[in-house]
Design a protein around this motif. Structure first.
Motif, mmCIF file in Angstrom:
data_model
loop_
_atom_site.group_PDB
_atom_site.id
_atom_site.type_symbol
_atom_site.label_atom_id
_atom_site.label_comp_id
_atom_site.label_asym_id
_atom_site.label_seq_id
_atom_site.Cartn_x
_atom_site.Cartn_y
_atom_site.Cartn_z
ATOM 1 N N SER A 264 17.686 166.438 -4.976
ATOM 2 C CA SER A 264 18.953 167.031 -4.560
ATOM 3 C C SER A 264 18.668 168.030 -3.447
ATOM 4 O O SER A 264 17.631 168.694 -3.456
ATOM 5 N N LEU A 265 19.576 168.120 -2.470
ATOM 6 C CA LEU A 265 19.434 169.073 -1.364
ATOM 7 C C LEU A 265 20.711 169.891 -1.214
ATOM 8 O O LEU A 265 21.816 169.340 -1.162
ATOM 9 N N ASP A 271 31.666 174.425 4.535
ATOM 10 C CA ASP A 271 32.097 173.556 5.636
ATOM 11 C C ASP A 271 31.136 172.398 5.837
ATOM 12 O O ASP A 271 31.554 171.262 6.066
ATOM 13 N N GLU A 272 29.845 172.703 5.771
ATOM 14 C CA GLU A 272 28.837 171.644 5.924
ATOM 15 C C GLU A 272 28.974 170.619 4.808
ATOM 16 O O GLU A 272 28.891 169.408 5.040
ATOM 17 N N ARG A 273 29.219 171.096 3.596
ATOM 18 C CA ARG A 273 29.362 170.189 2.451
ATOM 19 C C ARG A 273 30.595 169.297 2.615
ATOM 20 O O ARG A 273 30.543 168.085 2.355
ATOM 21 N N LYS A 278 32.904 163.796 4.057
ATOM 22 C CA LYS A 278 33.723 162.907 4.876
ATOM 23 C C LYS A 278 32.894 161.838 5.586
ATOM 24 O O LYS A 278 33.442 160.844 6.062
ATOM 25 N N SER A 279 31.587 162.072 5.677
ATOM 26 C CA SER A 279 30.722 161.145 6.420
ATOM 27 C C SER A 279 30.158 160.022 5.559
ATOM 28 O O SER A 279 29.428 159.159 6.054
ATOM 29 N N THR A 294 26.489 163.913 -7.247
ATOM 30 C CA THR A 294 26.967 165.031 -6.437
ATOM 31 C C THR A 294 26.656 164.750 -4.971
ATOM 32 O O THR A 294 25.787 163.911 -4.649
ATOM 33 N N LEU A 295 27.330 165.456 -4.084
ATOM 34 C CA LEU A 295 27.037 165.311 -2.655
ATOM 35 C C LEU A 295 25.610 165.772 -2.358
ATOM 36 O O LEU A 295 24.965 165.255 -1.435
#
Length: 365
Positions: A264-265, A271-273, A278-279, A294-295
Motif C-alpha cells: 500500500s502507498l 486532492d492527490e487521492r 478518477k484515473s 483501497t486506493l
C-alpha cells in the motif's frame, strides 16, 4: 539464557518482563545442565498456546529499512489465516495435516512453516524434511530453522550440524535437500515435510512421489506444498485442482497479494487521492469492486507494475494474484486478457438445462 531487562522491554509486556527476570534469577541458582530443560518447560508454561509460544520465543531475520534485522516472529494476517484454516482445521478433524498453498510473493509462509516445523522438532522430537528447487533456495529455507535454534534462550544441544541437517539432543532433526535429488526422502522416515516452489522442480512428480513415501498417513504428520503459480500445467497445478475439488486430504489455501498491509502507498494530500481515484482504468475499477481494495493498495499495484514488472499486468498477476483462477490463467501466456475472460465467466448466464442429446431416426437400426 534469558536476556537483560533492556532487551526484554523491547518485545514483552511489563508483566512478562517481570516473570522472565524472576525465572532468570531462579534458573541462575540451578546447575547448568538443568537450566535448559527447566527453562524450556517454564516458557511453555507461560505461553501454552502453540502460536503464542512461537511468537514469543522465535526470533527471525527480516528486511528492514536499514537492511536485515532480527526481531520476534509476529504472525501477519496471511500467516494467522493459514494456521487456522489448515493446521487447526486438520487437528480438529483429527486427520493428518495436509495443506497446499497458492500464494502471492513475500507473504511469509516459508518463514512461518519453517518456524512451526522447528517447534514440532524441538518440542516433540519429530523428524522434518525441507525440499526446494535449488541449492540457494534450500539453504535459505534451512537457514531459517537454524536461525530460530541459534536465537532460542534455552536451545537444545546439537548432536549434528551440517549443510543438510541439524539433529537435537532429543532425537528430533531438520533435514534439507534439493528437488534435484530424485530419491529425496527414500529410505528415511519423516513426520513433517515442507515442499517449496514445486513448479520449479525438475521432475516434480517423481520427486514428490519419492518424498511422500517417507511420511505416514497419521494425524501426527504434516505436509505443506507451497508455491506461486507457474502456468496451468504441471504437478502443482494438478494437485491444486484436486484439492479444490475436495478430493484427497490436502486443504487448498489461497493467499492474495492484498492480504499484506505493506502492499500500500499513501497519498500526499486529499486532492492527490481524489485525482488518482478518477484515473482508475477498467481493470483497476473491477479490482476495487470485487476485492474492496483501497486506493492506496491500487496505487502500490500500479507503481509495482510500472517500476518492477516492465509495465506487465500479466507478470503482476503471476507474482501477485488476486484469485486462484487469475494466478493460473495468466501464467500460461493466454491469447485473451485474463481479466476480461474472468469477467465473462463470472457474468455468463447459467444454462437452463445440461445433458446429452441423442437423435433417433425411424427405421434406423
Amino acid at each position: 539464557m534469558i536476556p537483560t531487562a533492556d532487551f526484554l522491554e523491547q518485545w514483552y509486556e511489563p508483566q512478562e518482563v517481570g516473570e522472565l527476570l524472576q525465572l532468570k534469577s531462579v534458573l541462575s541458582r540451578m546447575p547448568e545442565h538443568e537450566q535448559g530443560l527447566r527453562g524450556r518447560a517454564a516458557l511453555r508454561a507461560m505461553w501454552p498456546d502453540e502460536v503464542q509460544y512461537i511468537e514469543k520465543t522465535h526470533f527471525i531475520k527480516t528486511k528492514g529499512d536499514d537492511g536485515i534485522v532480527v526481531k520476534q516472529l509476529r504472525l501477519n494476517y496471511a500467516q494467522q489465516r493459514f494456521h487456522k484454516d489448515v493446521i487447526v482445521k486438520c487437528r480438529k478433524e483429527k486427520r493428518p495435516i495436509r495443506g497446499i498453498i497458492l500464494k502471492a510473493r513475500q507473504l511469509g509462509f516459508s518463514t512461518y512453516i519453517q518456524s512451526w516445523q522447528f517447534e514440532q522438532v524441538d518440542r516433540l522430537g519429530l523428524n522434518a524434511l525441507t525440499l526446494s528447487y535449488d541449492e540457494p533456495s534450500t539453504n535459505e529455507l534451512f537457514g531459517k530453522s537454524k536461525h530460530v535454534h541459534r536465537k532460542l534462550w534455552f536451545p537444545q544441544k546439537l548432536f549434528r550440524d551440517s549443510s543438510e541437517a541439524i539433529e537435537l539432543e532429543n532425537g528430533g532433526a531438520v533435514h534439507a535437500r534439493t528437488s534435484g535429488n530424485l530419491s529425496a526422502g527414500r529410505g528415511d522416515t519423516y513426520q513433517v515435510m515442507h515442499c517449496s516452489e514445486v513448479p520449479m522442480w525438475a521432475a516434480a512428480g517423481e520427486t514428490l512421489t519419492s518424498a511422500k513415501q517417507a511420511i505416514s498417513f497419521s494425524p501426527a504428520t504434516a505436509v505443506f506444498i507451497e508455491s506461486t503459480a507457474k502456468g496451468a500445467v504441471g504437478e502443482f497445478y494438478d494437485a491444486w485442482n484436486t484439492a479444490e475439488k475436495g478430493r484427497g486430504s490436502y486443504v487448498p489455501f489461497f493467499a492474495p497479494w492484498f492480504w499484506d498491509p505493506t502492499y500500500s502507498l499513501d497519498f500526499g494530500s486529499t486532492d492527490e487521492r481524489n485525482h488518482f481515484g478518477k484515473s482508475l482504468d477498467l481493470s483497476e475499477r473491477r479490482l476495487v469492486e470485487r476485492h474492496k481494495l483501497t486506493l492506496e493498495q491500487v496505487k502500490w499495484r500500479r507503481f509495482k507494475i510500472v517500476d518492477d514488472l516492465e509495465g506487465s499486468e500479466a507478470k503482476f498477476r503471476q507474482e501477485f494474484p488476486s484469485t486462484p483462477k487469475e494466478a493460473f490463467l495468466t501464467t500460461g501466456s493466454p491469447v485473451f486478457k485474463a481479466d476480461m475472460v474472468s469477467t465473462l465467466e463470472d457474468n455468463a448466464t447459467r444454462p437452463l438445462w445440461q445433458g446429452d442429446i441423442a437423435l433417433e431416426f425411424a427405421g434406423y437400426e
